[in-house]
Design a protein around this motif. Structure first.
Motif, PDB file in Angstrom:
ATOM      1  N   GLY A 169     -83.061 -99.909 -48.570  1.00 35.80           N
ATOM      2  CA  GLY A 169     -82.233-100.386 -47.478  1.00 35.80           C
ATOM      3  C   GLY A 169     -82.743 -99.822 -46.164  1.00 35.80           C
ATOM      4  O   GLY A 169     -83.720 -99.081 -46.123  1.00 35.80           O
ATOM      5  N   GLU A 170     -82.074-100.165 -45.073  1.00 32.18           N
ATOM      6  CA  GLU A 170     -82.457 -99.690 -43.745  1.00 32.18           C
ATOM      7  C   GLU A 170     -81.633 -98.441 -43.406  1.00 32.18           C
ATOM      8  O   GLU A 170     -80.422 -98.524 -43.174  1.00 32.18           O
ATOM      9  CB  GLU A 170     -82.213-100.792 -42.708  1.00 32.18           C
ATOM     10  N   PRO A 171     -82.253 -97.260 -43.370  1.00 33.27           N
ATOM     11  CA  PRO A 171     -81.493 -96.014 -43.202  1.00 33.27           C
ATOM     12  C   PRO A 171     -80.775 -95.883 -41.865  1.00 33.27           C
ATOM     13  O   PRO A 171     -79.722 -95.251 -41.790  1.00 33.27           O
ATOM     14  CB  PRO A 171     -82.550 -94.924 -43.378  1.00 33.27           C
ATOM     15  N   LEU A 172     -81.325 -96.470 -40.796  1.00 30.17           N
ATOM     16  CA  LEU A 172     -80.690 -96.314 -39.485  1.00 30.17           C
ATOM     17  C   LEU A 172     -79.411 -97.123 -39.355  1.00 30.17           C
ATOM     18  O   LEU A 172     -78.703 -97.015 -38.349  1.00 30.17           O
ATOM     19  CB  LEU A 172     -81.676 -96.699 -38.369  1.00 30.17           C
ATOM     20  N   LEU A 173     -79.088 -97.916 -40.377  1.00 27.84           N
ATOM     21  CA  LEU A 173     -77.813 -98.636 -40.384  1.00 27.84           C
ATOM     22  C   LEU A 173     -76.672 -97.779 -40.931  1.00 27.84           C
ATOM     23  O   LEU A 173     -75.525 -98.233 -40.955  1.00 27.84           O
ATOM     24  CB  LEU A 173     -77.933 -99.914 -41.225  1.00 27.84           C
ATOM     25  N   HIS A 174     -76.966 -96.572 -41.369  1.00 29.13           N
ATOM     26  CA  HIS A 174     -75.893 -95.718 -41.884  1.00 29.13           C
ATOM     27  C   HIS A 174     -74.872 -95.463 -40.779  1.00 29.13           C
ATOM     28  O   HIS A 174     -75.235 -95.070 -39.664  1.00 29.13           O
ATOM     29  CB  HIS A 174     -76.438 -94.390 -42.400  1.00 29.13           C
ATOM     30  N   PRO A 175     -73.572 -95.694 -41.051  1.00 29.40           N
ATOM     31  CA  PRO A 175     -72.571 -95.580 -39.985  1.00 29.40           C
ATOM     32  C   PRO A 175     -72.371 -94.162 -39.465  1.00 29.40           C
ATOM     33  O   PRO A 175     -71.787 -93.978 -38.386  1.00 29.40           O
ATOM     34  CB  PRO A 175     -71.287 -96.116 -40.656  1.00 29.40           C
TER      35      PRO A 175
ATOM     36  N   VAL B 213     -91.990 -95.945 -38.305  1.00 27.61           N
ATOM     37  CA  VAL B 213     -91.560 -97.277 -37.874  1.00 27.61           C
ATOM     38  C   VAL B 213     -92.542 -98.282 -38.460  1.00 27.61           C
ATOM     39  O   VAL B 213     -93.733 -98.270 -38.132  1.00 27.61           O
ATOM     40  CB  VAL B 213     -91.507 -97.381 -36.340  1.00 27.61           C
ATOM     41  N   CYS B 214     -92.035 -99.140 -39.337  1.00 26.86           N
ATOM     42  CA  CYS B 214     -92.888-100.072 -40.072  1.00 26.86           C
ATOM     43  C   CYS B 214     -93.025-101.379 -39.299  1.00 26.86           C
ATOM     44  O   CYS B 214     -92.077-102.180 -39.246  1.00 26.86           O
ATOM     45  CB  CYS B 214     -92.309-100.326 -41.461  1.00 26.86           C
ATOM     46  N   LEU B 215     -94.180-101.581 -38.699  1.00 30.45           N
ATOM     47  CA  LEU B 215     -94.466-102.793 -37.931  1.00 30.45           C
ATOM     48  C   LEU B 215     -95.785-103.362 -38.437  1.00 30.45           C
ATOM     49  O   LEU B 215     -96.839-102.764 -38.229  1.00 30.45           O
ATOM     50  CB  LEU B 215     -94.567-102.481 -36.432  1.00 30.45           C
ATOM     51  N   ASP B 216     -95.720-104.506 -39.087  1.00 31.24           N
ATOM     52  CA  ASP B 216     -96.907-105.087 -39.714  1.00 31.24           C
ATOM     53  C   ASP B 216     -97.406-106.297 -38.930  1.00 31.24           C
ATOM     54  O   ASP B 216     -97.825-107.294 -39.506  1.00 31.24           O
ATOM     55  CB  ASP B 216     -96.588-105.497 -41.157  1.00 31.24           C
ATOM     56  N   GLY B 217     -97.357-106.174 -37.624  1.00 34.91           N
ATOM     57  CA  GLY B 217     -97.851-107.250 -36.776  1.00 34.91           C
ATOM     58  C   GLY B 217     -97.793-106.829 -35.329  1.00 34.91           C
ATOM     59  O   GLY B 217     -96.885-106.084 -34.926  1.00 34.91           O
ATOM     60  N   LEU B 218     -98.744-107.288 -34.548  1.00 36.14           N
ATOM     61  CA  LEU B 218     -98.786-106.965 -33.125  1.00 36.14           C
ATOM     62  C   LEU B 218     -98.199-108.078 -32.281  1.00 36.14           C
ATOM     63  O   LEU B 218     -98.178-107.998 -31.049  1.00 36.14           O
ATOM     64  CB  LEU B 218    -100.231-106.677 -32.695  1.00 36.14           C
ATOM     65  N   THR B 219     -97.715-109.125 -32.939  1.00 32.18           N
ATOM     66  CA  THR B 219     -96.951-110.198 -32.297  1.00 32.18           C
ATOM     67  C   THR B 219     -95.742-110.491 -33.180  1.00 32.18           C
ATOM     68  O   THR B 219     -95.722-110.149 -34.373  1.00 32.18           O
ATOM     69  CB  THR B 219     -97.779-111.486 -32.152  1.00 32.18           C
TER      70      THR B 219
ATOM     71  N   LEU C 171     -96.262 -95.009 -36.340  1.00 29.86           N
ATOM     72  CA  LEU C 171     -96.363 -96.437 -36.622  1.00 29.86           C
ATOM     73  C   LEU C 171     -97.073 -96.633 -37.957  1.00 29.86           C
ATOM     74  O   LEU C 171     -98.182 -96.135 -38.147  1.00 29.86           O
ATOM     75  CB  LEU C 171     -97.125 -97.179 -35.528  1.00 29.86           C
ATOM     76  N   ARG C 172     -96.425 -97.345 -38.861  1.00 27.49           N
ATOM     77  CA  ARG C 172     -97.026 -97.659 -40.158  1.00 27.49           C
ATOM     78  C   ARG C 172     -97.293 -99.162 -40.209  1.00 27.49           C
ATOM     79  O   ARG C 172     -96.387 -99.973 -40.015  1.00 27.49           O
ATOM     80  CB  ARG C 172     -96.105 -97.247 -41.298  1.00 27.49           C
ATOM     81  N   TYR C 173     -98.555 -99.512 -40.473  1.00 25.33           N
ATOM     82  CA  TYR C 173     -98.985-100.908 -40.466  1.00 25.33           C
ATOM     83  C   TYR C 173     -99.526-101.265 -41.844  1.00 25.33           C
ATOM     84  O   TYR C 173    -100.557-100.739 -42.280  1.00 25.33           O
ATOM     85  CB  TYR C 173    -100.079-101.096 -39.407  1.00 25.33           C
ATOM     86  N   ILE C 174     -98.808-102.131 -42.570  1.00 25.50           N
ATOM     87  CA  ILE C 174     -99.264-102.585 -43.879  1.00 25.50           C
ATOM     88  C   ILE C 174    -100.192-103.781 -43.686  1.00 25.50           C
ATOM     89  O   ILE C 174     -99.817-104.778 -43.065  1.00 25.50           O
ATOM     90  CB  ILE C 174     -98.084-102.996 -44.776  1.00 25.50           C
ATOM     91  N   VAL C 175    -101.407-103.677 -44.220  1.00 24.23           N
ATOM     92  CA  VAL C 175    -102.391-104.750 -44.050  1.00 24.23           C
ATOM     93  C   VAL C 175    -102.183-105.823 -45.123  1.00 24.23           C
ATOM     94  O   VAL C 175    -102.124-105.529 -46.315  1.00 24.23           O
ATOM     95  CB  VAL C 175    -103.829-104.205 -44.139  1.00 24.23           C
TER      96      VAL C 175
ATOM     97  N   LEU D 287     -88.366 -87.137 -43.731  1.00 24.16           N
ATOM     98  CA  LEU D 287     -88.971 -88.404 -43.329  1.00 24.16           C
ATOM     99  C   LEU D 287     -87.907 -89.481 -43.272  1.00 24.16           C
ATOM    100  O   LEU D 287     -87.074 -89.586 -44.181  1.00 24.16           O
ATOM    101  CB  LEU D 287     -90.036 -88.832 -44.344  1.00 24.16           C
ATOM    102  N   VAL D 288     -87.930 -90.271 -42.222  1.00 25.65           N
ATOM    103  CA  VAL D 288     -87.085 -91.459 -42.127  1.00 25.65           C
ATOM    104  C   VAL D 288     -88.002 -92.643 -41.873  1.00 25.65           C
ATOM    105  O   VAL D 288     -88.816 -92.616 -40.952  1.00 25.65           O
ATOM    106  CB  VAL D 288     -86.046 -91.344 -40.991  1.00 25.65           C
ATOM    107  N   SER D 289     -87.889 -93.671 -42.702  1.00 23.07           N
ATOM    108  CA  SER D 289     -88.697 -94.880 -42.549  1.00 23.07           C
ATOM    109  C   SER D 289     -87.778 -96.034 -42.170  1.00 23.07           C
ATOM    110  O   SER D 289     -86.782 -96.283 -42.859  1.00 23.07           O
ATOM    111  CB  SER D 289     -89.440 -95.195 -43.850  1.00 23.07           C
ATOM    112  N   THR D 290     -88.112 -96.739 -41.095  1.00 22.54           N
ATOM    113  CA  THR D 290     -87.248 -97.773 -40.555  1.00 22.54           C
ATOM    114  C   THR D 290     -88.042 -99.019 -40.190  1.00 22.54           C
ATOM    115  O   THR D 290     -89.231 -98.944 -39.872  1.00 22.54           O
ATOM    116  CB  THR D 290     -86.506 -97.253 -39.304  1.00 22.54           C
TER     117      THR D 290
END
Length: 373
Positions: free
Chosen positions: A123-129, A173-179, A218-222, A146-149
């Motif tokens: 799940g998305e951890p930063l959604l914890h109330p 921060v998982c971002l798998d695209g530059l657009t 920044l974590r980028y999955i190829v 470690l927190v992965s979001t």
């Protein structure tokens, strides 16, 4: 752990043991992220020796407390990632966020023993109330946190305050695209600006406070649709306020092989696995460590031997039943599950589809960039 990694570990065991026992410190990497344990109390040093020794023998009755833990803060998400059990609707557990009092009870019991606590699951951890309360409880334990979001609510001021006032060691921060187009091809519904504006704000707050943490990562999955962007990732990360960046290969999970096939990159450098005639090559030199040293606690208090058991098919026990973690970790049930994972892993679907078993290397990430230099 690959068989070769195991032999390397044994060759270094003398120096590692000296550093732990005599100096109370241990330097290591976690998926290429540098981590440092210093000023370790005696009980943690002795536990590391006991648990580390059992990685050689893999006795089903644990010799020590876990050295690493996953703690799932939530099992719901604001995106629909295509191979994720949550995003694809294959997660069968009821939506939940971990109870703060249960989380505090757990860390009071085990918090000083692990080297790493990963605060995420399916799940998305930063959604914890009550994110700030959760992060506050982790402070002062001498543990790498470690927190992965996915970063989609990083522009929330309450999230900023929680992360700055009670920082984890790494905010991944998982971002798998530059657009937006490449990002949302896998992380359906994601927008770059939601994450990047939040990261830049956090970087500014860190500068104002003179703080080193959290390390903005920044974590980028190829994957096939984004591999053309890989060379631009380090500069993109630096420009947007990240401290470090990693290039990561796509893991299979407990799902049909065809769900991953469209995402397999064409460049051999970015493939997580070897392939022959279109089929993943199965390796026989893998030695599982997770069941012996790296359990997961899910949001509803269920303890499992490995976070890949995403639907808790083989629970070790539940903290919400009044059990302590110690009761569960050293239970007959836990020993039975470890024995199956050690001796007959294909009995469990999450072992048959283990994301680590067929990898030629132990880490999921393949490149690390320190952008602060």
């Amino acid at each position: 752990m690959r068989l070769q990694d195991r032999w390397n570990y044994l060759r270094r065991a003398g120096k590692i043991s000296w550093d732990i026992v005599a100096r109370g410190q241990y330097e290591f990497t976690y998926d290429l992220m540098p981590c440092h344990a210093t000023h370790m109390p005696v009980r943690k040093r002795l536990n590391m020796l006991r648990t580390g020794a059992n990685l050689i023998y893999r006795r089903t009755h644990a010799w020590g407390w876990p050295m690493h833990m996953h703690i799932e803060l939530t099992n719901y998400c604001n995106l629909k990632c295509k191979v994720c059990p949550t995003g694809s609707g294959r997660l069968k557990r009821k939506p939940a966020s971990i109870d703060v009092s249960l989380f505090e009870r757990l860390l009071k019991e085990v918090g000083f023993y692990p080297l790493v606590i990963a605060l995420w699951g399916w799940g998305e951890p930063l959604l914890h109330p009550q994110l700030a309360d959760i992060l506050r409880i982790t402070q002062g334990l001498g543990v790498t946190t470690l927190v992965s979001t996915n970063g989609q609510n990083l522009n929330d001021e309450e999230v900023h305050r929680a992360l700055i006032n009670y920082p984890p060691t790494y905010l991944i921060v998982c971002l798998d695209g530059l657009t937006d187009e490449t990002l949302s091809a896998f992380r359906v519904g994601a927008k770059l600006d939601n994450a990047l504006s939040g990261v830049r704000r956090l970087a500014e707050l860190k500068r104002q406070k003179g703080a080193q943490l959290p390390v903005l990562h920044l974590r980028y999955i190829v994957m096939k649709h984004n591999e053309h962007e890989v060379a631009k990732v380090p500069e993109f990360a630096r420009r947007n306020g990240f401290d470090v960046a990693t290039i990561r290969t796509l893991s299979i999970i407990d799902s049909p092989e065809d769900m991953h096939r469209e995402f397999i990159p064409t460049d051999e450098r970015w493939k997580a696995y070897g392939y022959k005639d279109g089929q993943r090559i199965s390796r026989t030199d893998f030695i599982c460590e997770k069941a012996f040293t790296f359990p997961a606690v899910f949001a509803d208090g269920t303890v499992v031997a490995c976070d890949q058991d995403c639907n808790a098919q083989q629970p070790l026990g539940r903290l919400t039943d009044g059990s302590s973690f110690k009761d569960i970790w050293w239970s007959k049930r836990a020993a039975e599950v470890r024995k199956t994972i050690r001796d007959n892993p294909d009995s469990f679907s999450f072992c048959r589809n283990c994301p680590f078993r067929d990898r030629p290397v132990k880490d999921c990430s393949v490149q690390y960039f320190d952008l602060r230099r």
